[in-house]
Design an enzyme around this catalytic site. Structure first.
Site, mmCIF file in Angstrom:
data_model
loop_
_atom_site.group_PDB
_atom_site.id
_atom_site.type_symbol
_atom_site.label_atom_id
_atom_site.label_comp_id
_atom_site.label_asym_id
_atom_site.label_seq_id
_atom_site.Cartn_x
_atom_site.Cartn_y
_atom_site.Cartn_z
ATOM 1 C CG ASN A 11 -1.724 1.236 1.391
ATOM 2 O OD1 ASN A 11 -1.808 2.047 0.466
ATOM 3 N ND2 ASN A 11 -2.339 1.407 2.556
ATOM 4 C CE LYS A 13 -0.261 3.600 4.650
ATOM 5 N NZ LYS A 13 -0.473 3.786 6.068
ATOM 6 C CG HIS A 100 -6.290 2.235 4.943
ATOM 7 N ND1 HIS A 100 -5.909 3.210 5.834
ATOM 8 C CD2 HIS A 100 -5.242 1.381 4.845
ATOM 9 C CE1 HIS A 100 -4.677 2.952 6.241
ATOM 10 N NE2 HIS A 100 -4.250 1.847 5.656
ATOM 11 C CD GLU A 102 -3.387 5.951 6.334
ATOM 12 O OE1 GLU A 102 -3.379 5.894 5.095
ATOM 13 O OE2 GLU A 102 -2.436 5.529 7.037
ATOM 14 C CD GLU A 171 -4.013 -2.130 7.367
ATOM 15 O OE1 GLU A 171 -2.836 -2.267 7.029
ATOM 16 O OE2 GLU A 171 -4.715 -1.174 6.980
ATOM 17 N N GLY A 177 1.834 2.690 10.905
ATOM 18 C CA GLY A 177 2.850 3.733 10.811
ATOM 19 C C GLY A 177 3.512 4.108 12.133
ATOM 20 C CB SER A 208 4.316 -1.207 12.320
ATOM 21 O OG SER A 208 3.938 0.124 12.566
HETATM 22 P P1 PGA Z 1 2.289 0.713 7.717
HETATM 23 O O1 PGA Z 1 0.858 0.900 6.993
HETATM 24 O O2 PGA Z 1 2.847 -0.604 7.245
HETATM 25 O O3 PGA Z 1 3.087 1.888 7.267
HETATM 26 O O4 PGA Z 1 2.017 0.691 9.181
HETATM 27 C C1 PGA Z 1 -0.025 -0.155 6.817
HETATM 28 C C2 PGA Z 1 -1.299 0.330 6.166
HETATM 29 O O5 PGA Z 1 -1.723 1.453 6.431
HETATM 30 O O6 PGA Z 1 -1.900 -0.377 5.347
#
Ligand code: PGA
Length: 247
Positions: A11, A13, A100, A102, A171, A177, A208
């Protein structure tokens, strides 16, 4: 773990431009020559601006491409700034991430997520459906209740036959993150809980994931793959995660 079919979803982003495409040669070469490649499914989810370029890049490879979100409307329409699933499909996307955290934070409701999932499945895209609890919810010890509700509403009236076209990505929001990760015991238990309540779905873990913690994460037997954010933007780190999973 040497012979389990696993998903590795990158991903990206809101990162990456045309100059990021060259580094994918490493991933293509790696997958071609890796001994366990028949068990590996790699899906890149870049920003929409790179979907078509990646599809062309991966033409001779088994790697597939997905989007990070979509509009819920199936047809063309006056929705400035958005694209629908048929449009994503027309440029070669095979998957789409929906729900997601976010985007949940930006205001997406369970109901909207459910509409998007239906629209995606109807268009023929496969769905990577994200769920996860916040730190506050974890502290209140309501993780299972939160996940159950997200699944119930997100998958409302989804047909049984669509199960094979839908992956669930667990998640924990507090893990995304941050470098923080739940214990293997907790992750195993939560994934088992999701699997028992929702038979037949593949469950991925995200939050992460990196080349260091994969040595421990790969020991969790009921995980069917990983959704990787930050570390997937670096092809060497992403390859390391895959390699170590099979070591
Ligand atoms: P990350 O993000 O691996 O940077 O924690 C995972 C995600 O948001 O899908």
């Amino acid at each position: 773990m040497t012979n389990k079919y696993m998903y590795f979803i990158a991903n990206w982003k809101m990162f990456g431009g045309l100059n990021s495409i060259k580094s994918l040669n490493n991933v293509i070469r790696f997958l071609k020559s890796f001994k366990n490649n028949k068990y590996i499914k790699i899906i890149y989810c870049p920003p929409n601006t790179l979907i078509h370029t990646m599809v062309i890049k991966f033409k001779k490879s088994k790697i597939q491409v997905g989007a990070q979100n979509c509009h819920s409307h199936e047809n063309y329409g006056a929705f400035t700034g958005f694209v629908n699933c048929n449009m994503l499909k027309s440029v070669g996307a095979k998957y789409v991430i929906i729900g997601h955290s976010e985007n949940r934070f930006a205001g997406e409701s369970d109901k909207l997520i459910n509409h998007k999932i239906k629209s995606a499945l109807k268009s023929g895209l496969k769905v990577i459906f994200c769920i996860g609890e916040t730190l506050k919810q974890k502290r209140k010890k309501i993780t299972k209740r939160v996940l159950e509700k997200q699944i119930k509403l997100g998958l409302n009236k989804i047909k049984i036959k669509d199960k094979k076209n839908l992956l669930i990505a667990y998640e924990p929001v507090w893990s995304i993150g941050t470098g923080l990760i739940a214990s293997n015991k907790d992750l195993y238990e939560i994934i088992e809980f999701i699997k028992k309540k929702n038979k037949g779905y593949k469950i991925l873990y995200g939050g992460s994931v990196n080349p260091k913690n994969i040595d421990s994460l790969k020991l969790i037997k009921n995980i069917d793959g990983f959704l990787v954010g930050g570390a997937s933007q670096n092809s060497k780190k992403f390859i390391d995660i895959i390699k170590k999973t099979y070591n």
